[in-house]
Design an enzyme around this catalytic site. Sequence first.
Site, PDB file in Angstrom:
ATOM      1  N   GLU A 133       0.856  -1.189   0.000  1.00 37.74           N
ATOM      2  CA  GLU A 133       0.000   0.000   0.000  1.00 37.74           C
ATOM      3  C   GLU A 133       0.891   1.238   0.000  1.00 37.74           C
ATOM      4  O   GLU A 133       1.832   1.308   0.799  1.00 37.74           O
ATOM      5  CB  GLU A 133      -0.917   0.025   1.215  1.00 37.74           C
ATOM      6  CG  GLU A 133      -1.956   1.123   1.134  1.00 37.74           C
ATOM      7  CD  GLU A 133      -2.933   1.137   2.302  1.00 37.74           C
ATOM      8  OE1 GLU A 133      -3.767   2.055   2.346  1.00 37.74           O
ATOM      9  OE2 GLU A 133      -2.852   0.249   3.173  1.00 37.74           O
ATOM     10  N   GLY A 139       3.063   2.212  10.610  1.00 37.78           N
ATOM     11  CA  GLY A 139       2.869   1.534  11.884  1.00 37.78           C
ATOM     12  C   GLY A 139       2.595   0.059  11.673  1.00 37.78           C
ATOM     13  O   GLY A 139       3.152  -0.791  12.361  1.00 37.78           O
ATOM     14  N   ALA A 140       1.726  -0.232  10.714  1.00 40.30           N
ATOM     15  CA  ALA A 140       1.363  -1.621  10.428  1.00 40.30           C
ATOM     16  C   ALA A 140       0.568  -1.642   9.130  1.00 40.30           C
ATOM     17  O   ALA A 140       0.163  -0.606   8.614  1.00 40.30           O
ATOM     18  CB  ALA A 140       0.545  -2.218  11.577  1.00 40.30           C
ATOM     19  N   MET A 141       0.331  -2.856   8.611  1.00 42.39           N
ATOM     20  CA  MET A 141      -0.381  -3.007   7.343  1.00 42.39           C
ATOM     21  C   MET A 141      -1.318  -4.197   7.422  1.00 42.39           C
ATOM     22  O   MET A 141      -0.936  -5.273   7.883  1.00 42.39           O
ATOM     23  CB  MET A 141       0.634  -3.195   6.205  1.00 42.39           C
ATOM     24  CG  MET A 141      -0.003  -3.356   4.841  1.00 42.39           C
ATOM     25  SD  MET A 141      -0.998  -1.913   4.396  1.00 42.39           S
ATOM     26  CE  MET A 141      -2.220  -2.680   3.337  1.00 42.39           C
ATOM     27  N   GLU A 142      -2.552  -3.998   6.927  1.00 43.97           N
ATOM     28  CA  GLU A 142      -3.651  -4.942   7.143  1.00 43.97           C
ATOM     29  C   GLU A 142      -3.758  -6.022   6.082  1.00 43.97           C
ATOM     30  O   GLU A 142      -4.855  -6.567   5.870  1.00 43.97           O
ATOM     31  CB  GLU A 142      -4.973  -4.178   7.213  1.00 43.97           C
ATOM     32  CG  GLU A 142      -5.467  -3.585   5.886  1.00 43.97           C
ATOM     33  CD  GLU A 142      -5.038  -2.158   5.623  1.00 43.97           C
ATOM     34  OE1 GLU A 142      -5.663  -1.481   4.796  1.00 43.97           O
ATOM     35  OE2 GLU A 142      -4.061  -1.708   6.259  1.00 43.97           O
ATOM     36  N   ASN A 143      -2.684  -6.381   5.389  1.00 41.92           N
ATOM     37  CA  ASN A 143      -2.746  -7.409   4.347  1.00 41.92           C
ATOM     38  C   ASN A 143      -3.626  -8.573   4.782  1.00 41.92           C
ATOM     39  O   ASN A 143      -3.545  -9.041   5.914  1.00 41.92           O
ATOM     40  CB  ASN A 143      -1.348  -7.948   4.056  1.00 41.92           C
ATOM     41  CG  ASN A 143      -0.318  -6.852   3.966  1.00 41.92           C
ATOM     42  OD1 ASN A 143      -0.391  -6.001   3.103  1.00 41.92           O
ATOM     43  ND2 ASN A 143       0.631  -6.863   4.885  1.00 41.92           N
ATOM     44  N   HIS A 187      -6.784  -2.029  15.233  1.00 40.42           N
ATOM     45  CA  HIS A 187      -7.018  -1.295  13.987  1.00 40.42           C
ATOM     46  C   HIS A 187      -6.779  -2.189  12.767  1.00 40.42           C
ATOM     47  O   HIS A 187      -7.633  -2.262  11.870  1.00 40.42           O
ATOM     48  CB  HIS A 187      -6.085  -0.083  13.941  1.00 40.42           C
ATOM     49  CG  HIS A 187      -6.217   0.751  12.705  1.00 40.42           C
ATOM     50  ND1 HIS A 187      -7.024   1.856  12.633  1.00 40.42           N
ATOM     51  CD2 HIS A 187      -5.633   0.634  11.477  1.00 40.42           C
ATOM     52  CE1 HIS A 187      -6.951   2.383  11.418  1.00 40.42           C
ATOM     53  NE2 HIS A 187      -6.103   1.662  10.703  1.00 40.42           N
ATOM     54  N   GLU A 188      -5.651  -2.857  12.741  1.00 39.12           N
ATOM     55  CA  GLU A 188      -5.340  -3.675  11.565  1.00 39.12           C
ATOM     56  C   GLU A 188      -6.277  -4.874  11.461  1.00 39.12           C
ATOM     57  O   GLU A 188      -6.659  -5.266  10.356  1.00 39.12           O
ATOM     58  CB  GLU A 188      -3.878  -4.117  11.591  1.00 39.12           C
ATOM     59  CG  GLU A 188      -2.868  -2.981  11.687  1.00 39.12           C
ATOM     60  CD  GLU A 188      -3.039  -1.890  10.648  1.00 39.12           C
ATOM     61  OE1 GLU A 188      -3.514  -2.190   9.538  1.00 39.12           O
ATOM     62  OE2 GLU A 188      -2.701  -0.739  10.950  1.00 39.12           O
ATOM     63  N   GLU A 204      -9.780   4.095   6.232  1.00 39.45           N
ATOM     64  CA  GLU A 204      -8.943   4.505   7.353  1.00 39.45           C
ATOM     65  C   GLU A 204      -9.718   5.270   8.430  1.00 39.45           C
ATOM     66  O   GLU A 204      -9.600   4.975   9.609  1.00 39.45           O
ATOM     67  CB  GLU A 204      -7.752   5.318   6.858  1.00 39.45           C
ATOM     68  CG  GLU A 204      -6.764   4.527   6.011  1.00 39.45           C
ATOM     69  CD  GLU A 204      -6.159   3.331   6.732  1.00 39.45           C
ATOM     70  OE1 GLU A 204      -6.309   3.207   7.955  1.00 39.45           O
ATOM     71  OE2 GLU A 204      -5.525   2.509   6.034  1.00 39.45           O
TER      72      GLU A 204
END
Length: 883
Positions: free
Chosen positions: A127, A268-272, A304-305, A327
């Site tokens: 992303e 911070g992080a990624m929701e793959n 969140h993720e 988001e």
Amino acid sequence: MRTDTAQIVRLVDYRPSDFLIDSVELDVSLHPTATQVRATLVVRPNPDGRPGAPLVLDGDELNLKAVALDGRSLAEEEFEASPQSLTIMQPPRQSFTLTVETELNPTANTKLMGLYRSSGNYCTQCEAEGFRRITYFLDRPDVLAVYTTRIEADRDEAPVLLGNGNPVESGSVEGSNRHYAVWEDPHPKPSYLFALVGGRLGRVSKSFTTMSGRAVELAIYVEPGKEDRADYALDALERSMVWDERVFGREYDLDVFNIVAVSDFNMGAMENKGLNIFNDKYVLASPETATDMDYAHIEAIIAHEYFHNWTGNRVTCRDWFQLCLKEGLTVFRDQEFSSDERSRPVHRIAEVKTLRARQFLEDSSPLAHPVRPTQYREINNFYTATVYEKGAEIVRMLKTIIGNESFRRGMDLYFERCDGTAATVEDFLEAFAEVSGRSLSHFARWYEQSGTPRVTVKSHYDKAAGTYRLDFTQSTPPTPGQPNKEAMAIPVVLGLVAHDGSSVEAACEQVDERGVFILDKAADSLTFTGVTSLPVPSLFRGFSAPVKVTLDLPNEELLVLLQHDSDAFNRWQAAQTVAMRHLAALSNGAQVSDEEIDAFSTALCSFMDTDALRDPAFAALVLTLPSEADIAQEIGKDVDPDAIHRARSDMRRRIGKTCSAHLHRFYEELADSGPYSPDAASAGRRALRNASLDLIAAADQAAGEELAAAQAESASNMTDRLAALSVLTTLPGAAREEAITQFGERYRNEPLVMDKWFTLQAAIPEDDTLERVKGLMEHQAFSIGNPNRVRSLIGSFAMLNQVQFNRIDGAGYDFLASIVLRADELNPQLAARLLTAFSTWRMMESTRREHAQRALWTISRKPNLSRDVGDIVSRTLDGDDAK
């Protein structure tokens, strides 16, 4: 300054893709410098696309090795290829298979986008537009496909191989030391949600049973030896899943859910889908290395993720202009989760502090843009506080306006209609309009207009008639590209408070039974009847709208709210408003009498007597004055950071002296008496104790230094040790330097703790701090290639140290400009984020403005700037070139 307008992407120009991709088979053979990627795509023309159009696939610095159509290698005249794109001139007019082979160098990928290596491990970040750095593709969020991924690697180098979806096969590669794993994701997804990981990783896991009885294996992968630091994150994941089932009715949909913590990560992080990749600072925690705030952030970001599984993955966004749809909505969901898990009033105050510090600042800067922007040059630059935090506030206002029941039914309808699709803001609002029976066309302006509305309220009391009137006006200042704003639909949650603290029962037909009034005109009035004595209005309870409020209440009436309001947020806000009035006046050279400061300090003492131990975390927030950056925002123009620093330091000293007895008592009574726990109650006690220490030191340096030095030495947890060191950094002298040295030696092998060490030193508001920061860049723990290290040292200096970044001689600006240019060659995203520290330059006094402008021009004139940095510097210098 202006850049090439041909690079601008506009919402009005959106059109569907000419082609769709139904399925993707990826074969990725990992190698440090020569990874081979074979992508097999099942493509078909889009009925809504342009008939006869060529197939144009996105790329980014790709090395094409081969291309075939339906198994036939294409001749050179049948396609055009460059590192940035692949065009098939005359693709078939029915479904066909395209095979593309590329070669990558993950080790050389310092941009940390696409496939790269982090501490010897392979990972991805796709992303917003990173998948095109792996293979040529229709790299846009409205092209959804089913993915099967085969990953192959040397068994010794990467014994763990992870992909999206469910594991379906694994084994050894005959005749070699290599092995493979195959992952299948049954849910169509856009390319930005693709992920793979390969490396040497430790694992913690547990089984979770969904509300329908399905078993899911939860696992977190970390650097070997740090498995015990992932326990809290794993627990937070399980709690998130339970909460989402209970509150939103959303159940997880795969057999496994994996999280991987990496040390080099831009975000911070990624929701793959099914394989979340995290910056390790938001996974790893132990009492010795993580603070209470770290634990809270881990809990929130894990949630969140995970919540993105439905708001972002199952329902994704049609285009990047709809980014707030995933988001902002997901931030709202994680905020609600954290509020339920912790203290709702305390968490709400923390949310608003973040919003005001980041998003209000953004709204008042050349970088202002609507929550749904209408155009962009570089999408990476729109992962902003406006999209995230203000986007969440819009969802919260929607819930306030239509009520809890309609909001839940609207969410259910939105999921039902849009599951498996790429949706828009209009799709989202339509669901709530239908279930509530309300038109939301006026409310939709929150997505369209930039800037923070200003609501001015004047009060009028007629004792003889028994009426009390509130006159409201609203206006939104002009922002780049939007000089004239329409009135917004602003929910005002309100109540009336008597001077003795009781609630005033009064009638007003425009206020519903929940205390909600919708201000949807430029001016409106409320008249309350049956009011027998002058009340104090409590407005925007719970911060019911992201607006700035000007209210004609004297300080004495605000302090009534501090003592008696039933709304905790407005109690805190009352204290902040009185403090801000004094601080702004002092910063501008006005006189504030001892009697006025003493009245405020005495009110704080009274508050501590009656309320502090009921909710220590809330009390700690009440005792904390507005930050120097907040004061600068309030003043707004011709800002002198040195004057602000002096004013805030003086006020802290005066409050500390008046409240000394209370502060010493709390400091002694709230000492930890048992093993560390990150729970909200325990964290609250530590917060109040450490806030007391800070004010003790402000009033009496010797006493504060003695207490802080002892606490830094004997603390049983990182929260107390870091708080003590933070206090010592405000007290120049040998004790401070000794404590800083000892802390650095103690944690020299703990990168995430060293980040805290860097941050504290970068924020010291003294003339030699810039040289200290330059020296720390040579420290063995610092790396210009690691985003966490750069943010902790350089970012903290620029964002937190108002005095030294905004030095009158311009040295702070020149330093940051040099770092931005250096970082831009390695990691443009990181460089662009650092550059946003200049967003306040126009509000500074003239000498500082001139220095900042020269530094920005130095950046802008550098040849071959990245799109990321070029976009930010252009908008920062030339406001009318923004949204």
